[in-house]
Design a protein around this motif. Structure first.
Motif, short mmCIF file in Angstrom:
data_model
loop_
_atom_site.label_atom_id
_atom_site.label_comp_id
_atom_site.label_asym_id
_atom_site.label_seq_id
_atom_site.Cartn_x
_atom_site.Cartn_y
_atom_site.Cartn_z
N PRO A 133 0.82 -1.22 0.00
CA PRO A 133 0.00 0.00 0.00
C PRO A 133 0.85 1.26 0.00
O PRO A 133 1.87 1.34 0.69
N ALA A 134 0.42 2.22 -0.81
CA ALA A 134 1.09 3.52 -0.86
C ALA A 134 0.18 4.63 -0.36
O ALA A 134 0.59 5.79 -0.32
N GLY A 135 -1.04 4.29 0.01
CA GLY A 135 -1.97 5.28 0.51
C GLY A 135 -3.40 4.84 0.25
O GLY A 135 -3.67 3.78 -0.33
N VAL A 136 -4.35 5.66 0.70
CA VAL A 136 -5.77 5.37 0.47
C VAL A 136 -6.08 5.57 -1.01
O VAL A 136 -5.68 6.57 -1.61
N ARG A 137 -6.80 4.62 -1.59
CA ARG A 137 -7.08 4.69 -3.03
C ARG A 137 -8.13 5.76 -3.34
O ARG A 137 -8.91 6.18 -2.47
N ASN A 138 -8.19 6.12 -4.62
CA ASN A 138 -9.00 7.28 -5.03
C ASN A 138 -10.50 7.04 -4.88
O ASN A 138 -11.26 7.99 -4.69
N GLU A 140 -7.98 1.24 4.38
CA GLU A 140 -9.15 1.93 3.84
C GLU A 140 -10.31 1.92 4.83
O GLU A 140 -11.04 2.91 4.97
N LEU A 141 -10.51 0.79 5.56
CA LEU A 141 -11.56 0.76 6.57
C LEU A 141 -11.26 1.74 7.70
O LEU A 141 -12.15 2.48 8.17
N SER A 142 -10.03 1.78 8.12
CA SER A 142 -9.66 2.68 9.21
C SER A 142 -9.77 4.14 8.78
O SER A 142 -10.22 5.00 9.56
N ALA A 143 -9.38 4.43 7.55
CA ALA A 143 -9.47 5.81 7.05
C ALA A 143 -10.91 6.26 7.00
O ALA A 143 -11.25 7.39 7.40
N LEU A 144 -11.83 5.43 6.51
CA LEU A 144 -13.24 5.79 6.45
C LEU A 144 -13.82 5.95 7.87
O LEU A 144 -14.57 6.90 8.14
N ARG A 145 -13.50 5.04 8.76
CA ARG A 145 -14.04 5.11 10.12
C ARG A 145 -13.57 6.37 10.84
O ARG A 145 -14.38 7.07 11.47
N ASP A 146 -12.29 6.69 10.72
CA ASP A 146 -11.77 7.87 11.40
C ASP A 146 -12.32 9.16 10.80
O ASP A 146 -12.52 10.16 11.50
N ALA A 147 -12.57 9.16 9.46
CA ALA A 147 -13.03 10.38 8.80
C ALA A 147 -14.45 10.73 9.22
O ALA A 147 -14.79 11.89 9.46
N VAL A 148 -15.34 9.73 9.36
CA VAL A 148 -16.76 10.00 9.62
C VAL A 148 -17.13 9.56 11.03
O VAL A 148 -18.31 9.28 11.31
N ALA A 149 -16.17 9.48 11.92
CA ALA A 149 -16.44 8.97 13.26
C ALA A 149 -17.51 9.78 13.98
O ALA A 149 -18.28 9.26 14.79
N ALA A 150 -17.56 11.12 13.73
CA ALA A 150 -18.51 11.97 14.45
C ALA A 150 -19.96 11.64 14.11
O ALA A 150 -20.86 11.97 14.89
N TYR A 151 -20.21 11.02 12.93
CA TYR A 151 -21.58 10.73 12.51
C TYR A 151 -21.90 9.25 12.53
O TYR A 151 -22.92 8.83 11.99
N LEU A 152 -21.07 8.43 13.12
CA LEU A 152 -21.33 6.99 13.18
C LEU A 152 -22.23 6.68 14.37
O LEU A 152 -22.04 7.19 15.48
N ASN A 153 -23.21 5.82 14.16
CA ASN A 153 -24.07 5.34 15.24
C ASN A 153 -23.48 4.03 15.77
O ASN A 153 -22.56 3.44 15.17
#
Length: 862
Positions: free
Chosen positions: A730-735, A795-808
């Motif tokens: 991995p070189a980063g989060v994909r587009n 990618e799962l961690s990036a998505l979770r951390d980005a929208v953590a404020a709105y996760l139920n």
């Protein structure tokens, strides 16, 4: 395989009989699509393809060969249609041997034959000269004629010339002959000279006694005359002999003069009758042309004229020239008659095309098609102006459209076309319509009917003129079609000006009747004059806008260029704006008058009549505004700005519902309780209904916004044939994940611009939908490689951390299950790489992720 076209059919041949090598014209149907398509032609069983000339699909010209059969059919064979049939036959006349005293059915040209003397012209002596006087094989030299003239100046190589040069002749005709051949040639010349001399001498020897007897007779007569000495005296033997011979000649002439005269007269009469019988077609043609013109059989006249022109157009016989000149006079009169009929108005498009074809077949001078187009243009302009003059000249309510002859004719023409070329713009109306409708409205509808009734045919006539479909096959063969297309290209600008003039006249007449202030002062005298007419209301303007729109739509279906119809679009814009102004002005005046009234009467139901009338005014205003506010193709919006998308409208309604539920209904309920009034239950029921509506609209909005974002995850995840079992470090989060986050941010911006309070509620559902789909996709992967597991965890961690404020809590559980299903990271290097890549992602998208920061507004729980 069956032929692509019907087989050829021969229906006529002209002439129907004649000797071999007679030139005939064959007419019929499906005679081929071109010269290459014609592969066979036989007449009376003889192949005539060598002399056949294909003229058109209905005409072939050829010469009849020396066929075996005296009478037979004409069979045409084509590639496209195969072997054809014939409904006519040709009779082959056999030449007969004619004696010197027998009559012959052969026409003798008066120019080259003297019928009185019946003497043949003498034979030129040059025709008797030998073609090869030397008697040896000729071998033409290659010396140019100009060089021979320079070598032998003033001489000639022609042995019959006085300046004959033997050297020239030998160089020109026997340059390659050897010496032995020239010796043989000299011997041949000697033999010919000897033979000629011997022949002359033998002729003299054979008639020598005759010459002696003639010589003795002449000598005796000479002696007698000399001895008499009175050869010129009256009564002498010579004089008496002369008198006897003269009397014998006079007697002979007297005896046979009457007989010879009767014979000459009979011969002349017989010849004249034969000529009349044989060429009765030409002699009867002027009278037949006159009769067929009176009956309207112009096709017959044209066919007869073409036949006569091909047979006698270039004749030198005086009697034929005289009759043919009479035919040309009648045809010229027919051309003038057809041109008059072509330029008559009104006329149908069918008749116009028919007369143009007739004039084309008759080779009329000029350009009749363009003359017809010009005449139609002037006539339509005059019709439009007459329509305005008729309405201006009559008084209010006195115009009887059905009773006026001229306008009734216009009505009949106007009903010939409509929006879809099927009728008039008018609908069924009561008998009192013309007395109740303002004259300006009647005028606009009548004017639109005139334009829609005439302009389509005018446009179709131009299109036919451009593509050459106006002309017949004769015109096509003679190049008339190409000439027409060339003329049409040269006159495109002229016709464009005609259409512009028609549309401008239509617009100016309507403006003069409805919007006179939009016209220059100089044009008001021509198009105005409606000052004393009824002032129109918004409802009448609505009807006028509908009529003008229908006229514009009808003209658009003709594929007239939009730039020529722009003036009508400009007129519609002004009419719509004026209609809005008039409607709003009249409504405000009505409301003002209602407000000034003091008689608030209460009816049986306890409702005052004044609010009811106010409601009626508003309803009537909205009905009048429907037509001008409606936007047709190519029109500009003149109403309220309604540029919001359907999703934005849903957000506005959701915001309104939320405000009603949280503020309006609560305030109303508090006021009811404060003043001790009942009805809070009804308010609660209405609040529940609004809440239910709010829930349905919210689900509809979430479906429209969340489904596309969640649906884009799987295609983006596997783009480029990505494989979790075989991927690079991995070189980063994909587009694809970054794109999904940007789309969620776009929804955030859209909601924030409408209502800040709706942001947590909407984003919670959007994030929940995207998170569930992401976790589902990861759990569906059968196996991961080491790099694949690291990429998935990133990618799962990036998505979770980005929208953590709105996760139920449910979404958090889904992320936990998805991460647990992945292979665990045991290497410290992998954990360090994962942390570095997450930090890099958050740093690079720090600005975008700001909208996902926690806020003081908490999601509304439903």
């Amino acid at each position: 395989m069956s032929p692509a076209r019907p087989p050829p059919l021969v229906t006529g041949i002209s002439p129907k009989e004649g000797p071999a090598w007679t030139k005939v014209t064959i007419r019929g149907e499906n005679l081929g699509t071109g010269p290459a398509d014609l592969i066979g032609l036989s007449i009376c069983g003889h192949n005539c393809m060598l002399t056949a000339e294909w003229m058109s699909a209905s005409k072939i010209v050829c010469r009849v060969g020396p066929a075996k059969d005296d009478k037979g059919e004409i069979i045409v064979t084509t590639k496209s249609g195969g072997l054809g049939t014939s409904t006519v036959s040709f009779k082959l006349l056999r030449p007969e041997r004619i004696g010197i005293l027998e009559q012959s059915a052969v026409w003798v040209d008066e120019v080259n034959y003297d019928m009185r003397t019946n003497r043949n012209k003498g034979i030129s002596p040059f025709s008797l000269r030998p073609s090869n006087p030397l008697g040896i094989e000729m071998d033409k030299g290659k010396v140019p004629q100009k060089d021979l003239e320079q070598i032998f100046p003033g001489m000639s190589g022609d042995f019959t010339s006085e300046n004959f040069s033997a050297s020239w002749y030998l160089i020109e005709n026997h340059a390659g002959s050897g010496f032995e051949q020239l010796k043989i040639a000299a011997s041949n010349l000697k033999k010919q000279a000897t033979k000629k001399n011997e022949g002359s001498l033998a002729y003299v020897k054979g008639g020598l006694s005759t010459f002696f007897e003639a010589q003795d007779a002449l000598a005796a007569i000479h002696q007698r005359l000399e001895s008499d000495g009175t050869e010129k005296v009256e009564g002498s033997m010579t004089q008496r002999l002369e008198n006897i011979l003269n009397r014998a000649s006079d007697t002979a002439d007297t005896l046979f003069q009457e007989v010879l005269g009767r014979k000459d007269k009979a011969d002349s009469t017989r010849n004249a009758l034969n000529v009349l019988q044989r060429f009765k077609f030409l002699f009867n043609l002027p009278l037949n042309i006159e009769r067929n013109i009176q009956k309207g059989d112009y096709d017959v006249v044209i066919n007869d004229y073409e036949k006569a022109k091909s047979l006698f157009g270039n004749t030198e016989v005086a009697v034929f020239k005289k009759v043919y000149a009479e035919v040309e006079t009648r045809i010229e009169a027919l051309r003038n008659l057809l041109l008059e009929k072509l330029l008559e108005t009104p006329s149908t498009l069918h008749d116009q095309k028919r007369y143009i074809r007739y004039l084309s077949d008759l080779h009329a001078p000029g350009d009749p098609a363009w003359q017809c187009i010009y005449a139609q243009h002037k006539w339509i302009l005059q019709l439009m102006q007459n329509c305005r003059d008729e309405f201006i000249s009559v008084g209010a309510g006195a115009l009887d459209l059905e009773g006026d002859t001229r306008l009734a004719a216009l009505g009949r023409l106007g009903h010939s076309a409509s929006l879809k070329r099927g009728g008039s713009l008018r609908s069924a109306r009561p008998s009192t319509w013309r007395f109740e409708t303002p004259q300006q409205v009647q005028f606009v509808e009548k004017l639109s009917d005139v334009v829609i009734g005439q302009l389509p045919n005018f446009w179709k006539l131009w299109i036919s003129y451009v593509n050459g479909s106006l002309f017949s096959e004769t015109g096509e063969k003679s190049g008339q079609v190409e000439k027409s297309k060339k003329n049409a290209r040269q006159r495109q600008n002229d016709f464009k000006k005609m259409i512009e003039e028609l549309t401008n006249r239509l617009v100016k007449l309507i403006r003069g009747a409805l919007l006179p202030t939009t016209l220059p002062q100089g044009e008001l005298r021509v198009y105005g004059g409606w000052e004393d007419k009824t002032e129109l209301t918004g409802a009448w303007f609505t009807q006028i806008i509908h009529t003008v729109r229908g006229c514009h739509e009808a003209l658009s279906t003709l594929e007239i260029p939009n730039d020529l119809l722009q003036v009508i679009q400009d007129l519609l814009l002004d009419l719509r704006v004026h209609c809005l102004m008039v409607t709003l002005l009249h409504t405000s005046e009505d409301v003002k008058r209602l407000a000034e009234k003091e008689d608030w009467v209460v009816d049986n139901e306890g409702i005052t009549s004044l609010p009811s009338k106010f409601e009626q005014c508003l309803v009537h205003m909205l009905q009048s505004l429907k037509e001008p506010l409606e936007i047709k193709a190519g029109e500009i919006n003149v109403g309220f700005e309604m540029s919001e998308s359907e999703e934005q409208r849903l957000l506005i309604i959701l915001s309104n519902c939320q405000y009603l539920e949280r503020h309006t209904f609560l305030n109303l309920a508090n006021h009811f309780e404060k003043h001790g009034l009942t009805g809070t239950e009804k308010i609660n029921r209405v609040s529940n209904a609004v809440r239910e509506l709010d829930g349905k609209l919210f689900e509809a909005y979430i479906e429209r916004r969340a489904d596309p974002i969640a649906g884009s995850l799987e295609p983006g995840m596997y783009a480029g044939y990505f494989d979790w079992r075989d991927c690079q470090t991995p070189a980063g989060v994909r587009n694809y994940l970054k794109e999904a986050l940007v789309n969620i941010i776009a929804v955030h911006a859209e909601v924030f611009t409408v209502s800040k309070d709706l942001v947590p509620r909407v984003l919670s559902r959007i994030v929940e939908s995207v998170a569930d789909e992401m976790c589902r996709l990861m759990q569906c992967v059968s196996s991961f490689s080491k790099n694949g597991a690291l990429q998935a965890r990133l990618e799962l961690s990036a998505l979770r951390d980005a929208v953590a404020a709105y996760l139920n809590p449910d979404s958090n559980t889904s992320f936990k299950q998805a991460l647990d299903s992945l292979p665990q990271l045991h290497s410290g290097a992998d954990k360090k790489l994962l942390e570095e890549l997450l930090n890099k992602f958050k740093s690079s998208m720090q600005l975008q992720l700001t909208c996902f920061q926690p806020s003081n507004i908490q999601p509304i729980k439903r």
